[in-house]
Design a protein around this motif. Structure first.
Motif, PDB file in Angstrom:
ATOM      1  N   ALA A  77       0.870  -7.239  -8.140  1.00 21.14           N
ATOM      2  CA  ALA A  77      -0.590  -7.177  -8.275  1.00 21.14           C
ATOM      3  C   ALA A  77      -1.223  -6.373  -7.133  1.00 21.14           C
ATOM      4  O   ALA A  77      -2.154  -5.589  -7.342  1.00 21.14           O
ATOM      5  CB  ALA A  77      -1.170  -8.594  -8.297  1.00 21.14           C
ATOM      6  N   GLN A  78      -0.685  -6.545  -5.916  1.00 15.18           N
ATOM      7  CA  GLN A  78      -1.231  -5.757  -4.789  1.00 15.18           C
ATOM      8  C   GLN A  78      -0.994  -4.275  -4.994  1.00 15.18           C
ATOM      9  O   GLN A  78      -1.868  -3.443  -4.741  1.00 15.18           O
ATOM     10  CB  GLN A  78      -0.530  -6.154  -3.487  1.00 15.18           C
ATOM     11  CG  GLN A  78      -0.932  -7.487  -2.905  1.00 15.18           C
ATOM     12  CD  GLN A  78      -0.151  -7.713  -1.609  1.00 15.18           C
ATOM     13  OE1 GLN A  78      -0.382  -7.045  -0.618  1.00 15.18           O
ATOM     14  NE2 GLN A  78       0.782  -8.633  -1.631  1.00 15.18           N
ATOM     15  N   PHE A  92      -2.903   1.143  -6.175  1.00 16.45           N
ATOM     16  CA  PHE A  92      -2.639   2.359  -6.958  1.00 16.45           C
ATOM     17  C   PHE A  92      -3.896   2.729  -7.745  1.00 16.45           C
ATOM     18  O   PHE A  92      -4.309   3.903  -7.784  1.00 16.45           O
ATOM     19  CB  PHE A  92      -1.437   2.094  -7.877  1.00 16.45           C
ATOM     20  CG  PHE A  92      -0.910   3.300  -8.608  1.00 16.45           C
ATOM     21  CD1 PHE A  92      -1.271   4.602  -8.286  1.00 16.45           C
ATOM     22  CD2 PHE A  92      -0.004   3.126  -9.658  1.00 16.45           C
ATOM     23  CE1 PHE A  92      -0.764   5.693  -8.988  1.00 16.45           C
ATOM     24  CE2 PHE A  92       0.512   4.211 -10.360  1.00 16.45           C
ATOM     25  CZ  PHE A  92       0.122   5.491 -10.025  1.00 16.45           C
ATOM     26  N   GLU A  93      -4.549   1.739  -8.315  1.00 22.38           N
ATOM     27  CA  GLU A  93      -5.801   2.025  -9.045  1.00 22.38           C
ATOM     28  C   GLU A  93      -6.843   2.626  -8.108  1.00 22.38           C
ATOM     29  O   GLU A  93      -7.521   3.599  -8.445  1.00 22.38           O
ATOM     30  CB  GLU A  93      -6.356   0.719  -9.661  1.00 22.38           C
ATOM     31  CG  GLU A  93      -5.602   0.300 -10.906  1.00 22.38           C
ATOM     32  CD  GLU A  93      -5.991  -1.101 -11.415  1.00 22.38           C
ATOM     33  OE1 GLU A  93      -5.502  -1.463 -12.491  1.00 22.38           O
ATOM     34  OE2 GLU A  93      -6.754  -1.815 -10.730  1.00 22.38           O
ATOM     35  N   PHE A 124       0.845  -1.204   0.000  1.00 20.01           N
ATOM     36  CA  PHE A 124       0.000   0.000   0.000  1.00 20.01           C
ATOM     37  C   PHE A 124       0.884   1.258   0.000  1.00 20.01           C
ATOM     38  O   PHE A 124       0.608   2.223  -0.722  1.00 20.01           O
ATOM     39  CB  PHE A 124      -0.909  -0.021   1.229  1.00 20.01           C
ATOM     40  CG  PHE A 124      -2.021   0.979   1.164  1.00 20.01           C
ATOM     41  CD1 PHE A 124      -3.185   0.695   0.465  1.00 20.01           C
ATOM     42  CD2 PHE A 124      -1.907   2.204   1.799  1.00 20.01           C
ATOM     43  CE1 PHE A 124      -4.223   1.628   0.394  1.00 20.01           C
ATOM     44  CE2 PHE A 124      -2.933   3.138   1.736  1.00 20.01           C
ATOM     45  CZ  PHE A 124      -4.098   2.848   1.034  1.00 20.01           C
ATOM     46  N   ALA A 125       1.946   1.225   0.800  1.00 20.62           N
ATOM     47  CA  ALA A 125       2.851   2.383   0.862  1.00 20.62           C
ATOM     48  C   ALA A 125       3.529   2.604  -0.494  1.00 20.62           C
ATOM     49  O   ALA A 125       3.693   3.746  -0.942  1.00 20.62           O
ATOM     50  CB  ALA A 125       3.897   2.164   1.955  1.00 20.62           C
ATOM     51  N   ALA A 126       3.914   1.507  -1.164  1.00 23.22           N
ATOM     52  CA  ALA A 126       4.535   1.637  -2.489  1.00 23.22           C
ATOM     53  C   ALA A 126       3.554   2.289  -3.457  1.00 23.22           C
ATOM     54  O   ALA A 126       3.923   3.172  -4.257  1.00 23.22           O
ATOM     55  CB  ALA A 126       4.963   0.263  -3.005  1.00 23.22           C
ATOM     56  N   ALA A 127       2.285   1.873  -3.367  1.00 24.31           N
ATOM     57  CA  ALA A 127       1.262   2.482  -4.229  1.00 24.31           C
ATOM     58  C   ALA A 127       1.102   3.969  -3.904  1.00 24.31           C
ATOM     59  O   ALA A 127       0.904   4.798  -4.807  1.00 24.31           O
ATOM     60  CB  ALA A 127      -0.061   1.743  -4.056  1.00 24.31           C
ATOM     61  N   ALA A 128       1.218   4.307  -2.613  1.00 22.14           N
ATOM     62  CA  ALA A 128       1.077   5.715  -2.212  1.00 22.14           C
ATOM     63  C   ALA A 128       2.220   6.551  -2.796  1.00 22.14           C
ATOM     64  O   ALA A 128       2.018   7.692  -3.214  1.00 22.14           O
ATOM     65  CB  ALA A 128       1.062   5.828  -0.688  1.00 22.14           C
ATOM     66  N   PHE A 184      -8.645  -0.180   2.865  1.00 21.10           N
ATOM     67  CA  PHE A 184      -7.504  -1.051   3.182  1.00 21.10           C
ATOM     68  C   PHE A 184      -7.604  -1.542   4.621  1.00 21.10           C
ATOM     69  O   PHE A 184      -7.511  -2.743   4.903  1.00 21.10           O
ATOM     70  CB  PHE A 184      -6.190  -0.293   2.971  1.00 21.10           C
ATOM     71  CG  PHE A 184      -4.980  -1.118   3.308  1.00 21.10           C
ATOM     72  CD1 PHE A 184      -4.366  -1.918   2.356  1.00 21.10           C
ATOM     73  CD2 PHE A 184      -4.456  -1.128   4.600  1.00 21.10           C
ATOM     74  CE1 PHE A 184      -3.272  -2.704   2.671  1.00 21.10           C
ATOM     75  CE2 PHE A 184      -3.363  -1.907   4.929  1.00 21.10           C
ATOM     76  CZ  PHE A 184      -2.767  -2.695   3.960  1.00 21.10           C
ATOM     77  N   ASN A 185      -7.802  -0.594   5.546  1.00 21.66           N
ATOM     78  CA  ASN A 185      -7.849  -0.961   6.965  1.00 21.66           C
ATOM     79  C   ASN A 185      -8.990  -1.940   7.236  1.00 21.66           C
ATOM     80  O   ASN A 185      -8.898  -2.802   8.118  1.00 21.66           O
ATOM     81  CB  ASN A 185      -8.012   0.285   7.842  1.00 21.66           C
ATOM     82  CG  ASN A 185      -6.712   1.084   7.947  1.00 21.66           C
ATOM     83  OD1 ASN A 185      -5.624   0.548   7.709  1.00 21.66           O
ATOM     84  ND2 ASN A 185      -6.815   2.362   8.272  1.00 21.66           N
ATOM     85  N   ARG A 186     -10.061  -1.806   6.470  1.00 22.45           N
ATOM     86  CA  ARG A 186     -11.245  -2.643   6.683  1.00 22.45           C
ATOM     87  C   ARG A 186     -11.065  -4.041   6.085  1.00 22.45           C
ATOM     88  O   ARG A 186     -11.473  -5.020   6.670  1.00 22.45           O
ATOM     89  CB  ARG A 186     -12.437  -1.947   6.029  1.00 22.45           C
ATOM     90  CG  ARG A 186     -13.787  -2.316   6.628  1.00 22.45           C
ATOM     91  CD  ARG A 186     -14.918  -1.463   6.049  1.00 22.45           C
ATOM     92  NE  ARG A 186     -14.889  -1.350   4.603  1.00 22.45           N
ATOM     93  CZ  ARG A 186     -14.679  -0.204   3.934  1.00 22.45           C
ATOM     94  NH1 ARG A 186     -14.496   0.918   4.597  1.00 22.45           N
ATOM     95  NH2 ARG A 186     -14.658  -0.181   2.618  1.00 22.45           N
ATOM     96  N   THR A 187     -10.431  -4.095   4.909  1.00 20.66           N
ATOM     97  CA  THR A 187     -10.457  -5.370   4.172  1.00 20.66           C
ATOM     98  C   THR A 187      -9.109  -6.077   4.066  1.00 20.66           C
ATOM     99  O   THR A 187      -9.019  -7.268   4.306  1.00 20.66           O
ATOM    100  CB  THR A 187     -10.950  -5.136   2.726  1.00 20.66           C
ATOM    101  OG1 THR A 187     -10.034  -4.230   2.093  1.00 20.66           O
ATOM    102  CG2 THR A 187     -12.340  -4.579   2.686  1.00 20.66           C
ATOM    103  N   ALA A 188      -8.076  -5.334   3.734  1.00 22.22           N
ATOM    104  CA  ALA A 188      -6.859  -6.001   3.265  1.00 22.22           C
ATOM    105  C   ALA A 188      -6.137  -6.765   4.352  1.00 22.22           C
ATOM    106  O   ALA A 188      -5.399  -7.692   4.072  1.00 22.22           O
ATOM    107  CB  ALA A 188      -5.919  -4.984   2.643  1.00 22.22           C
ATOM    108  N   ILE A 189      -6.315  -6.353   5.597  1.00 20.53           N
ATOM    109  CA  ILE A 189      -5.509  -6.987   6.629  1.00 20.53           C
ATOM    110  C   ILE A 189      -6.353  -7.820   7.585  1.00 20.53           C
ATOM    111  O   ILE A 189      -5.919  -8.179   8.654  1.00 20.53           O
ATOM    112  CB  ILE A 189      -4.699  -5.935   7.399  1.00 20.53           C
ATOM    113  CG1 ILE A 189      -5.602  -4.805   7.824  1.00 20.53           C
ATOM    114  CG2 ILE A 189      -3.551  -5.416   6.555  1.00 20.53           C
ATOM    115  CD1 ILE A 189      -4.908  -3.736   8.591  1.00 20.53           C
TER     116      ILE A 189
END
Ligand code: CS2
Length: 510
Positions: free
Chosen positions: A482-483, A488-489, A416-420, A503-508
């Protein structure tokens, strides 16, 4: 209002503000600092000031600093107009302390007078060189290791070792040649930048450049000089008008070189000095008591401290910066106090950055970091921390990714940070404000993005393929790619706030 200077010190001291207690007229520069800026003035200079405040009257000024700006003369002019004096205001939620620092004995600008800087490092009184020239200042090739011959100033010194030096390493090597010719002893040369193994890297660059001049010089450096690694830590935002206004009201004198910082301060340095440093050891053995002091430690191995700091502090800082800046949030503290940021960064540290670190009390360190990031007194701009991402990611995130990929551990938050970071490179925040990409690789990054076209699915592998930033592992990991594409999208489409919440709700969820 008078200007801060030797003559205004009695009036400032009468206001109850700590001022140098030593006779500054006797100061001989023993330390040459390359890269004088806000950080050094609020960090190592305070240690040298403490050493001189504690020194017996018979030995005043034994740790005076010759401060070198690499290029810009503005700060040097302000400091010269104040007899080398400036104030530091260290603040956190518990309040603020102010002191006047007197460690700067003299100054110079390397780009204007390189021969003078070489001469001072080559002088008998000089015992140490310290550096804060930022990650991009060295000429270290992050992917290949060793010298980066395409570096603008180091590369120029490499191409013509006999010309006036332009890089920090070039200045040091020219000065060491002079010391050798003058039959003077070697130096302790301490990098104070956020680079893993900073001492070893600097030593390697100095050896290689010296070898090009004269192999005997490289041998002389190897036997007479030491390059201790060190971990430096204090959050010191770029200084500006607010610091000067504060200083004027507290000091009753104008201080155009005032610095503001947090109260926390730490310097962990490897026990590897070219000459005995008993007073430094005594300072490290005592607890810091002067206002705005730095906690000094001298240790056999800096790596546990350095890794913890680079990953947990700097690694989290970069993540907060890219998310915060793209959300249009001005400062790190304004970002981190938002619950979605707090949750994300707490998880990033605990789950992905901290495992495997060996610094004592990592949990306490992480808790303290969250308090430091949210320090309401610091106006630390997200865009300032976001600058030079290409240099910082290589130190802060890439090694963690390589390690975790090797053992099959997940890295959802780093993806997520890389996408940011990639979202930040778009150059426009969620509020529609445009920003410049302040990065030595800005052109390369721009060209990489342009060649890939607008779609995240193309940009992500292209940017992850820049090896000097990411190494080899991320681009070669399809699940990671892919993540990053997915987030990023989403960041492009829905903005930071919505995507971070998702992200906080789903990814982890486990
Ligand atoms: C920050 C550092 O600007 C940045 O990238 O992460 O300057 C940080 O504030 C210091 O390393 C703290 O010691």
């Amino acid at each position: 209002m008078p200007r801060l200077g030797t003559r205004s010190l009695p009036a400032i001291a009468a206001r109850g503000i700590a001022v140098p207690s030593y006779d500054r007229r006797g100061m001989m520069p023993a330390v040459v600092h390359l890269g004088l800026g806000a950080f050094q003035r609020a960090h190592a200079a305070i240690v040298f000031d403490d050493l001189m405040n504690r020194a017996p009257a018979a030995h005043p000024g034994a740790w005076g600093v010759f401060g070198v700006a690499m290029r810009q003369p503005g700060l040097i002019q302000a400091i010269d107009a104040q007899d080398g004096l400036y104030s530091v205001r260290a603040a956190d939620a518990d309040g603020a302390v102010v002191r006047v620092v007197g460690a700067l004995a003299a100054t110079g600008v390397a780009a204007q007078a390189p021969a003078r800087i070489v001469d001072v490092i080559g002088a008998e009184a000089t015992r140490w060189v310290t550096l804060t020239i930022t990650e991009k200042g060295y000429g270290w090739h992050a992917a290949g290791g060793g010298p980066d011959l395409s570096h603008p100033t180091f590369g120029a010194d490499w191409a013509d070792p006999a010309a006036p030096p332009r890089s920090a390493v070039g200045l040091i090597v020219a000065a060491l040649a002079l010391r050798r010719a003058r039959c003077l002893p070697g130096l302790t040369i301490a990098s104070c930048d956020n680079l893993a193994g900073n001492g070893g890297k600097l030593q390697h660059l100095c050896f290689e450049l010296a070898r090009r001049r004269d192999p005997a010089l490289a041998d002389w450096i190897a036997t007479g000089c030491t390059f201790p690694s060190s971990m430096v830590d204090r959050i010191v935002p770029q200084a500006g008008a607010a610091e000067c206004d504060h200083a004027a009201s507290v000091l009753g004198a104008d201080d155009e070189a005032a610095v503001g910082c947090e109260r926390f301060g730490e310097w962990v340095i490897e026990d590897h000095f070219a000459a005995p440093c008993d007073d430094l050891r005594a300072l490290a053995a005592s607890s810091p008591d002067a206002p705005a002091s730095i906690r000094l430690r001298i240790v056999a191995d800096v790596a546990p401290f350095e890794q913890a700091k680079l990953r947990l502090l700097n690694g989290s800082h970069s993540a907060i910066a890219y998310l915060g800046a793209s959300a249009g949030i001005e400062t790190i503290s304004e970002a981190i106090v938002q619950p979605a940021f707090t949750g994300f960064v707490t998880g990033l540290m605990a789950e992905e950055l901290a495992p495997g670190l060996t610094r004592p009390d990592i949990d306490g360190y992480c808790r303290e970091l969250m308090a430091r990031f949210s320090n309401p007194s610091l106006r630390h701009r997200t865009h300032q921390v976001a600058a030079d991402g290409s240099q910082k990611i290589a130190q802060r995130w890439a090694p963690v990714l390589a390690e975790r990929f090797a053992t099959g551990l997940p890295v959802p938050r780093l993806a997520f940070a890389a996408a940011a970071w990639m979202r930040y490179l778009r150059g426009r925040d969620d509020l529609g404000h445009e920003h410049r990409i302040d990065d030595p690789m800005a052109q390369v990054l721009r060209a990489t993005i342009d060649a890939a076209g607008p779609a995240p699915a193309a940009i992500v592998p292209a940017l992850l393929g820049v090896r000097v930033i990411w190494g080899d592992a991320p681009a070669a990991n399809p699940a990671f790619v892919a993540q990053v594409v997915r987030w990023f999208e989403a960041l492009d489409r829905d903005g930071i706030a919505t995507t971070l919440a998702e992200f906080n709700r789903t990814a982890i969820r486990r």
